[in-house]
Write a protein that holds these residues in place. Structure first.
Motif, PDB file in Angstrom:
ATOM      1  N   ILE A 120       0.861  -1.186   0.000  1.00 23.83           N
ATOM      2  CA  ILE A 120       0.000   0.000   0.000  1.00 23.83           C
ATOM      3  C   ILE A 120       0.891   1.227   0.000  1.00 23.83           C
ATOM      4  CG2 ILE A 120      -1.894   1.155   1.179  1.00 23.83           C
ATOM      5  CD1 ILE A 120      -2.266  -1.729   2.484  1.00 23.83           C
ATOM      6  N   ALA A 125       2.872   3.555  -3.385  1.00 23.54           N
ATOM      7  CA  ALA A 125       3.859   3.246  -4.433  1.00 23.54           C
ATOM      8  C   ALA A 125       4.852   4.385  -4.589  1.00 23.54           C
ATOM      9  CB  ALA A 125       3.160   2.922  -5.752  1.00 23.54           C
ATOM     10  N   ALA A 150       9.600   3.288  -1.458  1.00 24.45           N
ATOM     11  CA  ALA A 150       9.553   2.059  -0.649  1.00 24.45           C
ATOM     12  C   ALA A 150       8.611   1.041  -1.286  1.00 24.45           C
ATOM     13  CB  ALA A 150       9.112   2.380   0.777  1.00 24.45           C
ATOM     14  N   ALA A 171      -2.803   5.885  -3.799  1.00 21.15           N
ATOM     15  CA  ALA A 171      -3.981   6.748  -3.787  1.00 21.15           C
ATOM     16  C   ALA A 171      -3.893   7.830  -4.856  1.00 21.15           C
ATOM     17  CB  ALA A 171      -4.107   7.400  -2.414  1.00 21.15           C
ATOM     18  N   THR A 172      -2.688   8.266  -5.201  1.00 27.76           N
ATOM     19  CA  THR A 172      -2.547   9.411  -6.109  1.00 27.76           C
ATOM     20  C   THR A 172      -1.704   9.098  -7.339  1.00 27.76           C
ATOM     21  OG1 THR A 172      -2.535  10.749  -4.110  1.00 27.76           O
ATOM     22  CG2 THR A 172      -1.993  11.871  -6.164  1.00 27.76           C
ATOM     23  N   THR A 222       7.881  14.028  -6.751  1.00 31.45           N
ATOM     24  CA  THR A 222       7.692  15.478  -6.868  1.00 31.45           C
ATOM     25  C   THR A 222       9.023  16.217  -6.807  1.00 31.45           C
ATOM     26  OG1 THR A 222       7.511  15.920  -4.493  1.00 31.45           O
ATOM     27  CG2 THR A 222       5.493  15.251  -5.628  1.00 31.45           C
ATOM     28  N   ARG A 277      15.128  17.103  -8.727  1.00 30.59           N
ATOM     29  CA  ARG A 277      16.417  16.443  -8.945  1.00 30.59           C
ATOM     30  C   ARG A 277      16.921  15.835  -7.643  1.00 30.59           C
ATOM     31  NH1 ARG A 277      19.702  15.329 -13.076  1.00 30.59           N
ATOM     32  NH2 ARG A 277      17.869  15.883 -14.243  1.00 30.59           N
ATOM     33  N   ILE A 278      17.065  14.536  -7.639  1.00 28.46           N
ATOM     34  CA  ILE A 278      17.610  13.856  -6.468  1.00 28.46           C
ATOM     35  C   ILE A 278      19.093  13.646  -6.749  1.00 28.46           C
ATOM     36  CG2 ILE A 278      17.507  11.712  -5.120  1.00 28.46           C
ATOM     37  CD1 ILE A 278      14.520  11.567  -6.101  1.00 28.46           C
ATOM     38  N   ALA A 335      -6.209   2.958   0.032  1.00 25.38           N
ATOM     39  CA  ALA A 335      -6.562   1.993   1.073  1.00 25.38           C
ATOM     40  C   ALA A 335      -7.311   2.735   2.172  1.00 25.38           C
ATOM     41  CB  ALA A 335      -5.304   1.346   1.625  1.00 25.38           C
ATOM     42  N   TYR A 383       3.242  16.449   2.985  1.00 27.55           N
ATOM     43  CA  TYR A 383       3.768  17.715   3.489  1.00 27.55           C
ATOM     44  C   TYR A 383       2.758  18.481   4.316  1.00 27.55           C
ATOM     45  CZ  TYR A 383       8.522  17.719   2.564  1.00 27.55           C
ATOM     46  OH  TYR A 383       9.838  17.425   2.670  1.00 27.55           O
ATOM     47  N   TRP A 436      -5.727   6.148   7.821  1.00 26.65           N
ATOM     48  CA  TRP A 436      -6.606   5.073   7.335  1.00 26.65           C
ATOM     49  C   TRP A 436      -6.480   3.787   8.160  1.00 26.65           C
ATOM     50  CZ3 TRP A 436      -4.520   0.513   5.215  1.00 26.65           C
ATOM     51  CH2 TRP A 436      -3.129   0.525   5.066  1.00 26.65           C
ATOM     52  N   LYS A 465      14.519   9.537   6.544  1.00 28.27           N
ATOM     53  CA  LYS A 465      13.637  10.040   5.480  1.00 28.27           C
ATOM     54  C   LYS A 465      14.446  10.321   4.217  1.00 28.27           C
ATOM     55  CE  LYS A 465      10.201  10.057   8.470  1.00 28.27           C
ATOM     56  NZ  LYS A 465      10.676   9.033   9.413  1.00 28.27           N
TER      57      LYS A 465
HETATM   58  C1  LIG Z   1      10.345  17.680  -2.807  1.00 23.91           C
HETATM   59  C2  LIG Z   1      11.096  16.560  -2.146  1.00 23.91           C
HETATM   60  C3  LIG Z   1      12.429  16.337  -2.444  1.00 23.91           C
HETATM   61  C4  LIG Z   1      13.133  15.277  -1.852  1.00 23.91           C
HETATM   62  N1  LIG Z   1      14.427  15.092  -2.188  1.00 23.91           N
HETATM   63  C5  LIG Z   1      15.109  14.044  -1.684  1.00 23.91           C
HETATM   64  C6  LIG Z   1      16.456  13.800  -2.080  1.00 23.91           C
HETATM   65  O1  LIG Z   1      17.043  14.542  -2.844  1.00 23.91           O
HETATM   66  N2  LIG Z   1      17.087  12.717  -1.561  1.00 23.91           N
HETATM   67  C7  LIG Z   1      16.473  11.868  -0.709  1.00 23.91           C
HETATM   68  O2  LIG Z   1      17.089  10.887  -0.319  1.00 23.91           O
HETATM   69  N3  LIG Z   1      15.204  12.087  -0.300  1.00 23.91           N
HETATM   70  C8  LIG Z   1      14.503  13.148  -0.763  1.00 23.91           C
HETATM   71  N4  LIG Z   1      13.216  13.393  -0.366  1.00 23.91           N
HETATM   72  C9  LIG Z   1      12.609  12.465   0.606  1.00 23.91           C
HETATM   73  C10 LIG Z   1      12.112  11.208  -0.123  1.00 23.91           C
HETATM   74  O3  LIG Z   1      11.381  11.582  -1.251  1.00 23.91           O
HETATM   75  C11 LIG Z   1      11.281  10.350   0.811  1.00 23.91           C
HETATM   76  O4  LIG Z   1      12.080   9.972   1.903  1.00 23.91           O
HETATM   77  C12 LIG Z   1      10.777   9.109   0.081  1.00 23.91           C
HETATM   78  O5  LIG Z   1       9.947   9.471  -1.002  1.00 23.91           O
HETATM   79  C13 LIG Z   1       9.989   8.215   1.030  1.00 23.91           C
HETATM   80  O6  LIG Z   1       9.482   7.148   0.295  1.00 23.91           O
HETATM   81  P1  LIG Z   1       8.231   6.306   0.791  1.00 23.91           P
HETATM   82  O7  LIG Z   1       7.929   5.357  -0.296  1.00 23.91           O
HETATM   83  O8  LIG Z   1       8.499   5.781   2.133  1.00 23.91           O
HETATM   84  O9  LIG Z   1       7.023   7.330   0.977  1.00 23.91           O
HETATM   85  P2  LIG Z   1       6.375   8.389  -0.013  1.00 23.91           P
HETATM   86  O10 LIG Z   1       7.340   8.852  -1.011  1.00 23.91           O
HETATM   87  O11 LIG Z   1       5.727   9.380   0.881  1.00 23.91           O
HETATM   88  O12 LIG Z   1       5.255   7.548  -0.787  1.00 23.91           O
HETATM   89  C14 LIG Z   1       4.085   7.108  -0.138  1.00 23.91           C
HETATM   90  C15 LIG Z   1       3.003   6.839  -1.166  1.00 23.91           C
HETATM   91  O13 LIG Z   1       1.892   6.279  -0.485  1.00 23.91           O
HETATM   92  C16 LIG Z   1       0.693   6.792  -1.043  1.00 23.91           C
HETATM   93  N5  LIG Z   1      -0.373   6.684  -0.064  1.00 23.91           N
HETATM   94  C17 LIG Z   1      -0.539   7.386   1.098  1.00 23.91           C
HETATM   95  N6  LIG Z   1      -1.658   6.967   1.733  1.00 23.91           N
HETATM   96  C18 LIG Z   1      -2.201   5.986   0.968  1.00 23.91           C
HETATM   97  C19 LIG Z   1      -3.354   5.152   1.090  1.00 23.91           C
HETATM   98  N7  LIG Z   1      -4.191   5.228   2.154  1.00 23.91           N
HETATM   99  N8  LIG Z   1      -3.624   4.253   0.115  1.00 23.91           N
HETATM  100  C20 LIG Z   1      -2.789   4.143  -0.959  1.00 23.91           C
HETATM  101  N9  LIG Z   1      -1.690   4.908  -1.128  1.00 23.91           N
HETATM  102  C21 LIG Z   1      -1.400   5.806  -0.180  1.00 23.91           C
HETATM  103  C22 LIG Z   1       1.037   8.228  -1.388  1.00 23.91           C
HETATM  104  O14 LIG Z   1       0.177   8.704  -2.417  1.00 23.91           O
HETATM  105  C23 LIG Z   1       2.485   8.099  -1.841  1.00 23.91           C
HETATM  106  O15 LIG Z   1       2.579   7.945  -3.245  1.00 23.91           O
HETATM  107  C24 LIG Z   1      12.487  14.435  -0.922  1.00 23.91           C
HETATM  108  C25 LIG Z   1      11.143  14.667  -0.603  1.00 23.91           C
HETATM  109  C26 LIG Z   1      10.449  15.713  -1.202  1.00 23.91           C
HETATM  110  C27 LIG Z   1       8.997  15.945  -0.876  1.00 23.91           C
END
Ligand SMILES: Cc1cc2nc3c(=O)[nH]c(=O)nc-3n(C[C@H](O)[C@H](O)[C@H](O)COP(=O)(O)OP(=O)(O)OC[C@H]3O[C@@H](n4cnc5c(N)ncnc54)[C@H](O)[C@@H]3O)c2cc1C
Length: 578
Positions: A259, A261, A264, A284-285, A293, A296-297, A333, A366, A499, A555
């Protein structure tokens, strides 16, 4: 890349060449130059490899190879003559995008993602073409690294060009409509080429609505492929119309449901599916999460020149599908419950999905800035992401960014390329307190960026859209007015765990507890003392958490990806222990 690639397309004289899009003008069309790798020429050996599963044939001027909205089409290579790529071919508003000669292939990212075509391809001069079935190309991309990378890179660049040119989906509606904001955000997050026509500022948009007989209460109107009208569609309706895939489980009870994408969740999908688990990932989105979003990483291993979050996400999605994972977007979800010997994930889009093991990867969102009238400007001038879509909207304008972390720093450097001026407002006294050194250095070197430390936003100015803001020095209390047509907010994140209600244990901030951090409530864990909770396992056996949503996680993209891979390993262990 995208910036130059976009001007490459328009710089090819595309707009000036509209008059040539008639049989009389075909001969005068010259090939679009390839300065950035979006339009590579295939070698003879590569064409031979593709020809093994394709068919060569003659093509006549005016022959349409595929049309706007075609749900699927062959992969076409021009062997002789020229093909023109045109939006809305044959309509009064047709728009020439590019022209391609011998050795070039047609199409863009939709070839690899299964989305419908956003434009038509028409033979401009007589010649020969090679038509290769889509499936065959996807297999070749997956199995031939050189050809695969060439096609993939070109497709990603072409998508970026389309986004920059505003080709594709038309969203017509008022800047005051929250649904306009929702649809634009959905298109931007999913990297769908689109343009917005504001009813408040564009008389042509209003007269188009009159012509089509669409009353204002039915807006926003979405026009797809120049012909299909959707009146204020939900995100799910728009996704289905474009061909974004719905989750299709391969088994009655999937081995693994992921849940979220983001990095992780996509990592879990890639590793789970590649290890042979029937894997479904939902978001969800949009795929890509927060990382999607990011403009550039620069600190992700293996990409010394950096990689845009959008590209990273698109590559991961293609990779996950290659291994057989099923990805569904949008699908939110809404609940998680135990159901006999498995779990059921409740969805806002339909029937609950059953799965043996669950990985929660819903990340974080955010935070909203606490300043009066912020919601009034959301959807028009306040943004929580700085991707190519947002950069297009504030080209040439002064913009302000709030935040002192890496995401704010990245946004400042990225937006400074297009904006007239960028003001970065940081609450702390020192920019280097929470931002990586490499970003601080880039900001200091960029003339267009002004940094205001120990400064906070107190007021937003403007009637319909943002005109400026009042900022306060939090040490002296002095206030000043700043010009800003757009405000970008990057002030930390809250976990997306609402949720889950009380299904799994959360820490005081709402992040999911895993491993040793869990103090199991009675009845949630098997009585067998040999069955130990693994590092990423939550208070429910067989339910794991990975990435930003997990309490104590780092993070970062790399750690989210790493935890995704690790979760799959632990999932196997859990499955084996029963
Ligand atoms: C603008 C920006 C720039 C960044 N730059 C860097 C960088 O340069 N280097 C770096 O290491 N990190 C960076 N980060 C941090 C990094 O992006 C995050 O640590 C990383 O994306 C975390 O991944 P994640 O999969 O755990 O969660 P997320 O990226 O938050 O993904 C979670 C996903 O779950 C989905 N979701 C949420 N609730 C639900 C639900 N109920 N049902 C279904 N789907 C759901 C969301 O829509 C989202 O797509 C940045 C973050 C931002 C916002």
């Amino acid at each position: 890349m995208s910036e130059s690639a976009q001007s490459q397309a328009s710089g090819a004289g595309a707009d000036a060449a509209q008059g040539l899009l008639t049989p009389d003008g075909w001969q005068a069309l010259s090939e679009t130059p390839d300065s950035y790798g979006a339009y590579p020429r295939l070698s003879d050996a590569q064409i031979t490899a593709l020809a093994a599963c394709g068919a060569r044939r003659r093509a006549e001027p005016g022959e349409t190879l595929f049309r706007d909205g075609d749900p699927s089409c062959d992969f076409f290579v021009v062997l002789a003559g020229k093909a023109a790529v045109v939006e809305g071919y044959g309509s009064p508003g047709q728009r020439l995008i590019s022209v391609h000669g011998a050795g070039r292939f047609l199409g863009e990212l939709n070839l690899l993602t299964g989305q419908a075509a956003f434009y038509s391809a028409v033979m401009a001069q007589a010649g020969e073409i090679l038509a290769v079935p889509e499936d065959c190309v996807r297999d070749l991309v997956a199995s031939d690294p050189t050809l695969g990378d060439l096609i993939l890179r070109a497709c990603l660049l072409r998508r970026s060009i389309l986004i920059g040119l505003g080709i594709g989906i038309r969203i017509i509606g008022s800047r005051y409509s929250p649904d306009v904001g929702r649809l634009r955000d959905f298109a931007a997050r999913n990297r769908l080429p689109h343009r917005w026509e504001d009813l408040e500022a564009d008389p042509a948009a209003e007269s188009l609505l009159r012509q089509l007989g669409v009353p204002p209460e039915d807006t926003p109107l979405v026009i797809l492929y120049g012909k299909q009208l959707l009146r204020n569609p939900s995100n799910a309706t728009l996704a289905a119309a474009i061909g974004l895939p719905a989750a299709v489980p391969a088994a009655a009870v999937s081995d693994l449901i992921v849940i979220g994408a983001g990095p992780a969740g996509l990592s879990v999908a890639v590793y789970g599916a590649s290890e042979g688990l029937s894997t479904v990932a939902l978001d969800a989105t949009a795929t890509g999460g927060q990382a999607g979003t990011s403009s550039r990483i620069e600190n992700y291993l293996g990409f010394p020149a950096g990689i845009s979050g959008a590209e990273l996400a698109d590559r991961a999605v293609i990779q996950a599908r290659k291994f057989g994972a099923s990805l569904g977007v949008p699908a939110r979800a809404t609940s998680l419950r135990q159901n006999g010997g498995h779990y059921a994930v409740g969805l806002d889009t339909g029937e609950p999905l059953p799965g043996r093991v669950i990985v929660i990867a819903t990340g974080a969102r955010y935070r909203r800035l606490q300043v009066p009238r912020i919601e009034h400007f959301e959807g028009t001038s306040v943004y929580y992401a700085a991707s190519q879509a947002e950069a297009q909207l504030c080209r040439g304008d002064p913009v302000a960014i709030v935040g002192g972390g890496n995401s704010a720093g990245q946004a400042a450097v990225f937006l400074a390329r297009n904006a007239e001026r960028v003001t970065l407002l940081v609450r702390d006294a020192d920019l280097g307190k929470s931002m990586s050194r490499y970003l601080v250095d880039q900001i200091v070197r960029t003339e267009q960026i002004e940094v205001l430390c120990h400064t906070e936003v107190r007021e937003l100015l403007g009637e319909d859209t943002l005109r400026g803001l009042v900022a306060e020095d939090n040490q002296s209390g002095a206030r000043r007015q700043l010009d800003a047509r757009a405000l970008f907010v990057f002030i930390g994140a809250v976990p997306a765990t609402g949720w889950l209600s009380s299904q799994v244990m959360l820490d005081d901030h709402g992040f999911v507890l895993t491993g040793l951090a869990v103090t199991s409530p009675a009845g949630t864990w098997p009585a067998d003392p040999g069955s130990r909770r693994s590092a990423l396992e939550t208070s429910l056996p067989g339910v794991f958490a990975a990435g930003d949503v997990r309490s104590g996680s780092v993070k970062r993209v790399a750690s989210a990806v790493g935890e995704g891979a690790m979760a799959v390993h632990l999932v196997f262990e859990r499955m084996q222990s029963g």
